[in-house]
Design a protein around this motif. Structure first.
Motif, mmCIF file in Angstrom:
data_model
loop_
_atom_site.group_PDB
_atom_site.id
_atom_site.type_symbol
_atom_site.label_atom_id
_atom_site.label_comp_id
_atom_site.label_asym_id
_atom_site.label_seq_id
_atom_site.Cartn_x
_atom_site.Cartn_y
_atom_site.Cartn_z
ATOM 1 N N PRO A 26 27.453 13.463 -12.211
ATOM 2 C CA PRO A 26 26.882 12.110 -12.281
ATOM 3 C C PRO A 26 25.471 12.069 -12.858
ATOM 4 O O PRO A 26 24.997 11.003 -13.245
ATOM 5 C CB PRO A 26 26.891 11.655 -10.813
ATOM 6 C CG PRO A 26 27.953 12.481 -10.163
ATOM 7 C CD PRO A 26 27.873 13.814 -10.843
ATOM 8 N N GLU A 27 24.808 13.222 -12.927
ATOM 9 C CA GLU A 27 23.442 13.259 -13.461
ATOM 10 C C GLU A 27 23.411 13.402 -14.976
ATOM 11 O O GLU A 27 22.351 13.315 -15.587
ATOM 12 C CB GLU A 27 22.681 14.434 -12.830
ATOM 13 C CG GLU A 27 22.617 14.401 -11.308
ATOM 14 C CD GLU A 27 21.972 13.132 -10.793
ATOM 15 O OE1 GLU A 27 20.936 12.715 -11.351
ATOM 16 O OE2 GLU A 27 22.512 12.551 -9.834
ATOM 17 N N ALA A 28 24.548 13.631 -15.585
ATOM 18 C CA ALA A 28 24.602 13.872 -17.029
ATOM 19 C C ALA A 28 24.427 12.584 -17.831
ATOM 20 O O ALA A 28 24.643 11.477 -17.325
ATOM 21 C CB ALA A 28 25.930 14.531 -17.403
ATOM 22 N N LYS A 29 24.032 12.760 -19.081
ATOM 23 C CA LYS A 29 23.980 11.670 -20.051
ATOM 24 C C LYS A 29 24.919 12.044 -21.202
ATOM 25 O O LYS A 29 24.873 13.168 -21.707
ATOM 26 C CB LYS A 29 22.562 11.469 -20.599
ATOM 27 C CG LYS A 29 21.538 11.075 -19.546
ATOM 28 C CD LYS A 29 21.803 9.674 -19.003
ATOM 29 C CE LYS A 29 20.708 9.261 -18.021
ATOM 30 N NZ LYS A 29 20.981 7.927 -17.423
ATOM 31 N N ILE A 30 25.763 11.107 -21.572
ATOM 32 C CA ILE A 30 26.754 11.372 -22.617
ATOM 33 C C ILE A 30 26.528 10.474 -23.828
ATOM 34 O O ILE A 30 26.333 9.267 -23.674
ATOM 35 C CB ILE A 30 28.189 11.161 -22.089
ATOM 36 C CG1 ILE A 30 28.499 12.134 -20.939
ATOM 37 C CG2 ILE A 30 29.215 11.321 -23.208
ATOM 38 C CD1 ILE A 30 29.878 11.955 -20.342
#
Length: 215
Positions: A77-81
């Motif tokens: 959930p902390e990722a940026k895509i």
């Protein structure tokens, strides 16, 4: 490809796990509208890989309806895509799905041909994880183009590299697919010959290649 009976058994086991409604709804939509999305075991493998590596910045080549991007965010959930898609209809549906899950701050869609967007993508990089799942005949060009925005310890994951098993049995491929199968087979061999990456191909889903950059 996994044996058909083993694959069916594993998919049945997967179904015993609780699944959010949105996943079932997107899978149903994809089936009814003939939208290619990752196979159940393939996306489960991808999600778990994300959970293990916990990449912070992910580049996805091929958004479709946003199914795999949303699954990857579930994994971390902390990722940026940043996801590239050229089909306006797919972008509209993906945007709707992403908004419904309130992930629009985490997932950014860039519209256009991935082969023409390097300069735009560079503004969002570098990326520690790249997922390739777009035009299969262009896999090698995608890899060559976007490895330039990969971090030194990054990983590139490619879906559909066994392509329904045809890469091991080209003569059984429909005539219209023979050229595509040949390109995918060449891509797999090219990956294995790269000395700057360690690549392994797993017979999960439709075949997944994991290429980890050597440091």
């Amino acid at each position: 490809m996994i044996d058909i009976e083993v694959n069916a058994y594993l998919e049945e086991l997967e179904k015993q796990q609780p699944v959010p409604n949105w996943i079932s709804e997107m899978e149903t939509y994809a089936k009814e509208n003939h939208v290619p999305i990752m196979e159940p075991l393939g996306v489960a493998f991808l999600k778990q890989l994300i959970m293990l590596r916990k990449p912070q910045r992910i580049l996805e080549i091929g958004t479709a309806i946003g199914y795999s991007a949303l699954q990857m965010i579930e994994g971390n959930p902390e990722a940026k895509i940043v996801s590239i898609e050229r089909n306006p209809d797919m972008i509209a549906q993906a945007t709707k799905n992403i908004l419904q899950q309130q992930k629009n701050d985490a997932i950014t869609i860039i519209e256009g041909d991935a082969l023409e967007l390097l300069k735009e993508i560079e503004k969002h990089g570098p990326f520690d994880f790249i997922f390739i799942d777009a035009a299969k005949g262009q896999y090698k060009r995608f890899f060559e183009l976007y490895e330039s925005v990969l971090t030194t310890d990054g990983v590139i994951v490619t879906d559909n590299v066994l392509f329904k098993g045809y890469v091991t049995n080209q003569e059984e491929a429909p005539r219209r697919l023979k050229n595509l199968v040949a390109k995918i087979k060449h891509y797999n061999e090219w990956l294995m010959q790269r000395k700057d990456y360690e690549t392994h191909i797993y017979p999960i889903g439709d075949g997944i290649a994991i290429s980890i950059k050597n440091q």
